[in-house]
Design an enzyme around this catalytic site. Structure first.
Site, mmCIF file in Angstrom:
data_model
loop_
_atom_site.group_PDB
_atom_site.id
_atom_site.type_symbol
_atom_site.label_atom_id
_atom_site.label_comp_id
_atom_site.label_asym_id
_atom_site.label_seq_id
_atom_site.Cartn_x
_atom_site.Cartn_y
_atom_site.Cartn_z
ATOM 1 N N CYS A 1 -1.943 7.176 -5.678
ATOM 2 C CA CYS A 1 -0.533 6.773 -5.573
ATOM 3 C C CYS A 1 -0.323 5.433 -6.276
ATOM 4 O O CYS A 1 -1.013 4.465 -5.968
ATOM 5 C CB CYS A 1 -0.138 6.688 -4.102
ATOM 6 S SG CYS A 1 1.544 6.120 -3.843
ATOM 7 N N TYR B 1 0.848 -1.191 0.000
ATOM 8 C CA TYR B 1 0.000 0.000 0.000
ATOM 9 C C TYR B 1 0.880 1.235 0.000
ATOM 10 O O TYR B 1 2.076 1.164 0.291
ATOM 11 C CB TYR B 1 -0.952 0.006 1.212
ATOM 12 C CG TYR B 1 -0.277 0.256 2.536
ATOM 13 C CD1 TYR B 1 -0.169 1.549 3.043
ATOM 14 C CD2 TYR B 1 0.261 -0.784 3.281
ATOM 15 C CE1 TYR B 1 0.458 1.782 4.264
ATOM 16 C CE2 TYR B 1 0.877 -0.560 4.488
ATOM 17 C CZ TYR B 1 0.982 0.724 4.980
ATOM 18 O OH TYR B 1 1.606 0.964 6.180
ATOM 19 N N CYS B 2 0.293 2.368 -0.340
ATOM 20 C CA CYS B 2 1.016 3.640 -0.256
ATOM 21 C C CYS B 2 0.080 4.694 0.319
ATOM 22 O O CYS B 2 -0.723 4.383 1.190
ATOM 23 C CB CYS B 2 1.667 4.030 -1.579
ATOM 24 S SG CYS B 2 0.581 4.132 -3.000
ATOM 25 N N SER B 3 0.148 5.909 -0.164
ATOM 26 C CA SER B 3 -0.573 6.992 0.510
ATOM 27 C C SER B 3 -2.071 7.044 0.207
ATOM 28 O O SER B 3 -2.861 7.286 1.109
ATOM 29 C CB SER B 3 0.076 8.334 0.194
ATOM 30 O OG SER B 3 0.115 8.534 -1.200
#
Length: 170
Positions: free
Chosen positions: A123, A117-119
């Protein structure tokens, strides 16, 4: 007025010519016409392509995480990870994958499912990281597209800081 416009156009043309020439003479010039797109690749990203990388929603992420069935991997840079991350997640910034993966590869148990996952939804780092992990031989990789933005919006628990792994701080 015409003279002023002509002089302005001439000054702009000379300035642009000097800038292009200077860029051309640099050892590592900036590309002038090609834009960077990390998704430019023949490698697959999401379902429908092989190898298969699927997206999961927050409910499935919570269930799998509570059961300890997944390894969560945060694709954001370390400073963002330190500020707050999903509990139990390790940090592997996609921008430093080639440097950090050999050090962190022991944290990826064979056969364990991985969720990146990221932001936020916009993203793409989590997608790129998932692709890189598949390329390294991990065959069960998922992407949580909601990222930290959705996680926080839903008031789910978060951790801050970096945990020592295998006895040393990373």
């Amino acid at each position: 007025m015409k003279k002023f416009l002509l002089e302005t156009v001439l000054i702009i043309a000379i300035s642009l010519s000097c800038a292009v020439l200077y860029n051309y003479l640099l050892a590592d010039p900036l590309p002038l016409f090609k834009t960077y797109n990390p998704l430019d690749s023949d490698e697959p990203l999401l379902m429908g392509e092989q190898p298969f990388i699927d997206a999961i929603d927050v409910e499935m992420l919570k269930i799998l995480s509570e059961q300890g069935q997944i390894l969560l991997v945060d694709a954001r840079i370390e400073s963002e990870y330190r500020t707050g991350h999903i509990p139990g997640a390790i940090n592997l910034p996609v921008s430093e994958f080639d440097r950090l993966y050999p050090k962190k590869s022991k944290q990826f148990p064979p056969g364990k499912s991985i969720v990146t996952y990221c932001s936020a939804k916009h993203c793409i780092d989590s997608l790129i990281l998932a692709r890189k992990l598949v390329k390294k031989g991990h065959d069960t990789v998922f992407v949580y597209l909601g990222g930290m933005e959705e996680w926080i919006r839903l008031a789910l628990p978060a951790e801050a800081g970096i945990k020592p792994v295998n006895g040393d701080e990373e």
